[in-house]
Design a protein around this motif. Structure first.
Motif, mmCIF file in Angstrom:
data_model
loop_
_atom_site.group_PDB
_atom_site.id
_atom_site.type_symbol
_atom_site.label_atom_id
_atom_site.label_comp_id
_atom_site.label_asym_id
_atom_site.label_seq_id
_atom_site.Cartn_x
_atom_site.Cartn_y
_atom_site.Cartn_z
ATOM 1 N N GLN A 101 0.839 -1.205 0.000
ATOM 2 C CA GLN A 101 0.000 0.000 0.000
ATOM 3 C C GLN A 101 0.873 1.252 0.000
ATOM 4 O O GLN A 101 0.549 2.240 -0.662
ATOM 5 N N ALA A 102 1.981 1.202 0.747
ATOM 6 C CA ALA A 102 2.885 2.359 0.786
ATOM 7 C C ALA A 102 3.442 2.634 -0.610
ATOM 8 O O ALA A 102 3.572 3.782 -1.030
ATOM 9 N N PHE A 103 3.765 1.560 -1.355
ATOM 10 C CA PHE A 103 4.289 1.715 -2.711
ATOM 11 C C PHE A 103 3.245 2.399 -3.588
ATOM 12 O O PHE A 103 3.549 3.332 -4.340
ATOM 13 N N ARG A 104 2.017 1.942 -3.479
ATOM 14 C CA ARG A 104 0.938 2.503 -4.310
ATOM 15 C C ARG A 104 0.671 3.961 -3.937
ATOM 16 O O ARG A 104 0.466 4.812 -4.806
ATOM 17 N N ASP A 105 0.655 4.228 -2.621
ATOM 18 C CA ASP A 105 0.410 5.607 -2.174
ATOM 19 C C ASP A 105 1.494 6.536 -2.708
ATOM 20 O O ASP A 105 1.221 7.648 -3.152
ATOM 21 N N ASN A 106 2.753 6.057 -2.643
ATOM 22 C CA ASN A 106 3.867 6.865 -3.114
ATOM 23 C C ASN A 106 3.739 7.132 -4.622
ATOM 24 O O ASN A 106 3.946 8.248 -5.086
ATOM 25 N N TRP A 107 3.393 6.101 -5.363
ATOM 26 C CA TRP A 107 3.250 6.246 -6.821
ATOM 27 C C TRP A 107 2.158 7.252 -7.146
ATOM 28 O O TRP A 107 2.324 8.123 -8.003
ATOM 29 N N THR B 236 1.037 9.643 -5.234
ATOM 30 C CA THR B 236 1.476 10.990 -4.841
ATOM 31 C C THR B 236 2.334 11.620 -5.925
ATOM 32 O O THR B 236 2.144 12.776 -6.302
ATOM 33 N N GLN B 237 3.300 10.836 -6.436
ATOM 34 C CA GLN B 237 4.187 11.349 -7.476
ATOM 35 C C GLN B 237 3.405 11.696 -8.744
ATOM 36 O O GLN B 237 3.649 12.721 -9.383
ATOM 37 N N ARG C 28 -12.768 18.328 -8.947
ATOM 38 C CA ARG C 28 -12.468 17.205 -9.841
ATOM 39 C C ARG C 28 -11.984 16.055 -8.976
ATOM 40 O O ARG C 28 -10.840 16.077 -8.514
ATOM 41 N N PRO C 29 -12.809 15.036 -8.729
ATOM 42 C CA PRO C 29 -12.450 13.977 -7.778
ATOM 43 C C PRO C 29 -11.129 13.296 -8.109
ATOM 44 O O PRO C 29 -10.370 12.959 -7.219
ATOM 45 N N GLY C 30 -10.846 13.129 -9.389
ATOM 46 C CA GLY C 30 -9.632 12.407 -9.764
ATOM 47 C C GLY C 30 -8.357 13.132 -9.390
ATOM 48 O O GLY C 30 -7.313 12.518 -9.208
ATOM 49 N N LEU C 31 -8.433 14.476 -9.255
ATOM 50 C CA LEU C 31 -7.224 15.231 -8.950
ATOM 51 C C LEU C 31 -6.865 15.141 -7.472
ATOM 52 O O LEU C 31 -5.700 15.235 -7.108
ATOM 53 N N VAL C 32 -7.867 14.963 -6.616
ATOM 54 C CA VAL C 32 -7.657 14.892 -5.156
ATOM 55 C C VAL C 32 -6.763 16.051 -4.696
ATOM 56 O O VAL C 32 -5.677 15.849 -4.146
#
Lengths: 246, 114
Positions: B2-8, B10-11, B42-46
């Protein structure tokens, strides 16, 4: 702009102060950004409608939508953290090993120089952790070597802040209240200290988050209220006990 | 994981928000609140609303956007943002890079399916 309750105005000014603090050391114009956010809040609160003055709850909702300034993570803004990231990125292994060595050295030196020995490990780990977090880059598995001194110091500081003053306060209040048990006076002192601590958390939550990272990462200004409230309860209970045993 | 996905994620979003700000200013100038609300809806931009202001400040420093204080009939003066000529070129360049990226990924995914 709608009028603000005194509490709402203090919330806003405190938030704008957090913006200036969190952008220190970056090339960004913190004053201009704070002014932009002030205009944003004015617009947001005016559009929310109503002729009554803005309450603390309304202001809190508006500030929650903006998010904590120290988590805005402005990209590529330079400053100390950017320098740390530039030096450590790609060298996580050696950096983690350095932190581990400093941590072991600090622990080994504890009998002679106490917790001060952990300071080098904590400083390096804090800089690295802060830099990676600001950049949104994960340390991956290296965090298991970098985080230990942060947790040791954070837990130690938290315990010290919470109950550290107890022995001194018990001694002092014992002198004041004579033959009554010292511990009751200590509890009274702790209760009064927690009231002060609660207001400090309320006023400068970012300072506590920085100091107690990663333990205190979720600490918010509103957590100061229950802390101060607990202090009031302890003080009242101890005061009652002192009176009853008097 | 999950940390990997969150980091990706974020970038990915960090680069896209800058593109989104310039795209939002392509056809019209906007004042700060209006721009923030346009993006945050725009929900996708968060996009956390507050993160837009440091970004606008940085884009101004880079000469990509400029701002002007203008009187408003609805209240106090508002700061309006618009693209500079360098900003328009940057937006066009970003759009080209974005199209190339999307095409490249489409081809990779097609090759994987084949």
């Amino acid at each position: 702009m709608r009028e603000l309750d005194p509490g709402a105005r203090r919330q806003m000014e405190r938030y704008l102060g957090e913006i200036r603090t969190s952008l220190q050391g970056t090339p960004l114009d913190a004053e201009e950004i704070a002014a932009d956010v002030r205009d944003h809040l004015r617009e947001s609160l005016d559009r929310a409608g109503g002729t009554h003055s803005v309450s603390t709850d309304e202001m809190k909702d508006a500030l929650d939508a903006l998010g904590p300034p120290d988590r805005w993570l402005p990209p590529d803004t330079g400053g100390m953290y950017q320098s740390v990231l530039g030096w450590t990125h790609g060298r996580e292994g050696p950096v983690a090993a350095l932190v581990l060595v400093l941590t072991v050295a600090g622990a080994g030196s504890f009998p002679w120089i106490g917790p001060i020995g952990l300071l080098p490990a904590w400083l390096v780990a804090r800089a690295v952790s802060g830099a990676y977090r600001r950049a949104g880059v994960s340390l991956g598995s290296w965090q298991w070597l970098v985080n230990p001194p942060l947790w040791i110091v954070a837990v130690g500081l938290a315990v010290l802040l919470a109950v550290g003053p107890f022995p001194v306060l018990a001694e002092l209040t014992g002198e004041v209240f004579g033959d009554r048990p010292n511990w009751i006076g200590g509890v009274l002192g702790i209760g009064l200290w927690w009231i002060v601590l609660g207001f400090l958390v309320r006023g400068v939550p970012h300072a506590f988050r920085w100091l107690l990272h990663p333990l205190g990462d979720g600490l918010l200004a509103r957590h100061g209220f229950p802390l101060a409230g607990t202090g009031v309860a302890l003080s009242v209970a101890a005061g009652a006990a002192l009176w009853l045993t008097g | 994981m999950q940390a990997f996905r969150d980091n990706w994620e974020t970038q990915l979003r960090r680069g896209i928000v800058e593109f989104a700000v310039l795209a939002a200013l392509r056809d019209t100038e906007r004042y700060g609140y209006d721009l923030v609300r346009t993006l945050s809806r725009r929900p996708g931009l968060v996009v956390t609303e507050g993160t837009v202001y440091p970004l606008l400040n940085r884009l101004k420093r880079e000469g990509i956007i400029t701002s002007e204080l203008r009187a408003s009939s609805e209240g106090p003066a508002r700061k309006y943002y618009r693209l500079t000529s360098a900003g328009r070129e940057t937006l066009a360049w970003m759009h080209e890079r974005w199209s190339e990226l999307v095409d490249a990924f489409d081809q990779i995914l097609e090759d994987s399916d084949a």
